[in-house]
Design an enzyme around this catalytic site. Sequence first.
Site, PDB file in Angstrom:
ATOM      1  N   HIS A  99      67.589 -18.227  50.518  1.00 10.54           N
ATOM      2  CA  HIS A  99      69.246 -17.663  49.978  1.00 10.54           C
ATOM      3  C   HIS A  99      69.804 -16.936  50.207  1.00 10.54           C
ATOM      4  O   HIS A  99      70.581 -16.870  50.386  1.00 10.54           O
ATOM      5  CB  HIS A  99      68.579 -18.159  48.063  1.00 10.54           C
ATOM      6  CG  HIS A  99      69.891 -17.768  47.311  1.00 10.54           C
ATOM      7  ND1 HIS A  99      70.622 -19.751  47.180  1.00 10.54           N
ATOM      8  CD2 HIS A  99      70.609 -17.722  46.964  1.00 10.54           C
ATOM      9  CE1 HIS A  99      71.213 -19.516  45.801  1.00 10.54           C
ATOM     10  NE2 HIS A  99      71.598 -18.039  46.208  1.00 10.54           N
ATOM     11  N   GLU A 100      68.809 -15.722  50.198  1.00  7.20           N
ATOM     12  CA  GLU A 100      69.345 -14.427  50.242  1.00  7.20           C
ATOM     13  C   GLU A 100      69.781 -14.308  51.635  1.00  7.20           C
ATOM     14  O   GLU A 100      70.925 -13.887  52.028  1.00  7.20           O
ATOM     15  CB  GLU A 100      68.750 -12.763  50.245  1.00  7.20           C
ATOM     16  CG  GLU A 100      68.216 -13.230  48.204  1.00  7.20           C
ATOM     17  CD  GLU A 100      69.171 -13.723  47.573  1.00  7.20           C
ATOM     18  OE1 GLU A 100      70.549 -13.058  48.241  1.00  7.20           O
ATOM     19  OE2 GLU A 100      70.005 -14.144  46.526  1.00  7.20           O
ATOM     20  N   HIS A 103      73.701 -16.492  51.930  1.00  5.24           N
ATOM     21  CA  HIS A 103      74.478 -14.667  51.546  1.00  5.24           C
ATOM     22  C   HIS A 103      75.226 -13.932  52.608  1.00  5.24           C
ATOM     23  O   HIS A 103      75.930 -13.295  53.235  1.00  5.24           O
ATOM     24  CB  HIS A 103      74.585 -14.095  50.565  1.00  5.24           C
ATOM     25  CG  HIS A 103      73.882 -14.914  49.096  1.00  5.24           C
ATOM     26  ND1 HIS A 103      74.370 -15.765  49.032  1.00  5.24           N
ATOM     27  CD2 HIS A 103      73.162 -15.041  48.247  1.00  5.24           C
ATOM     28  CE1 HIS A 103      75.133 -16.735  47.498  1.00  5.24           C
ATOM     29  NE2 HIS A 103      73.576 -15.968  47.554  1.00  5.24           N
ATOM     30  N   ASP A 177      75.633 -17.830  41.224  1.00  9.74           N
ATOM     31  CA  ASP A 177      77.063 -18.362  41.943  1.00  9.74           C
ATOM     32  C   ASP A 177      77.506 -19.214  41.757  1.00  9.74           C
ATOM     33  O   ASP A 177      78.999 -19.008  42.705  1.00  9.74           O
ATOM     34  CB  ASP A 177      75.817 -18.552  43.845  1.00  9.74           C
ATOM     35  CG  ASP A 177      74.837 -17.573  44.323  1.00  9.74           C
ATOM     36  OD1 ASP A 177      75.599 -16.796  43.441  1.00  9.74           O
ATOM     37  OD2 ASP A 177      74.326 -18.126  44.663  1.00  9.74           O
TER      38      ASP A 177
END
Length: 196
Positions: A99-100, A103, A177
Amino acid sequence: RIIVDKPDLKGRVEILKVHSKDVKMDETVDLDAIALATSGAVGSDLANMINEAAINAVKEGREFVSQKDLFAAVEQVLVGKEKKDRILSKEEKRTVAYHEVGHALLAKLLKNCDPLHKVSIIPRGMALGITLTLPEKDHLTMRKNQLLDRIAMILGGRVAEELIYGKDNVTTGASNDLEKVSNLARSMVTTYGMSE
């Protein structure tokens, strides 16, 4: 009616100087860099950052606050304290990492995103991980392409989850988000007039 705006870059530098005048700091400290990293912060936030940096230095047995202490304090105040005692399963850590990275990749690839400062899968506050971008200067206005790139970067975490796990196996990790993106998109249409 009295309007008190959030301080600009110069104002934040001056506020940091006031709150750090009685704090011993080493030669690495650059208050201009801290002020730049704290766009949108108000005086109480900045005072809190100085105090947290001093506490961090004392915890490590040092007499002087360093730039590292100040940046750690900025992260603490902006996104919350690290929660190293929060136990995540191996699979949850893997999901948070993907997930990170979603980004982070978009922050690096999109030309209108603020520069990437830090990526972590150590939980902070309510977040299980963070991707922190910091501006190179204060933004008094933002262009539509900057806002669209910001939306894309924020959605990068969910997209990464979909690519790795499939659409039926995404997690609830993108809830904040999605809230941010919805608010930003709504403002683009209803407040900024950036829609046909």
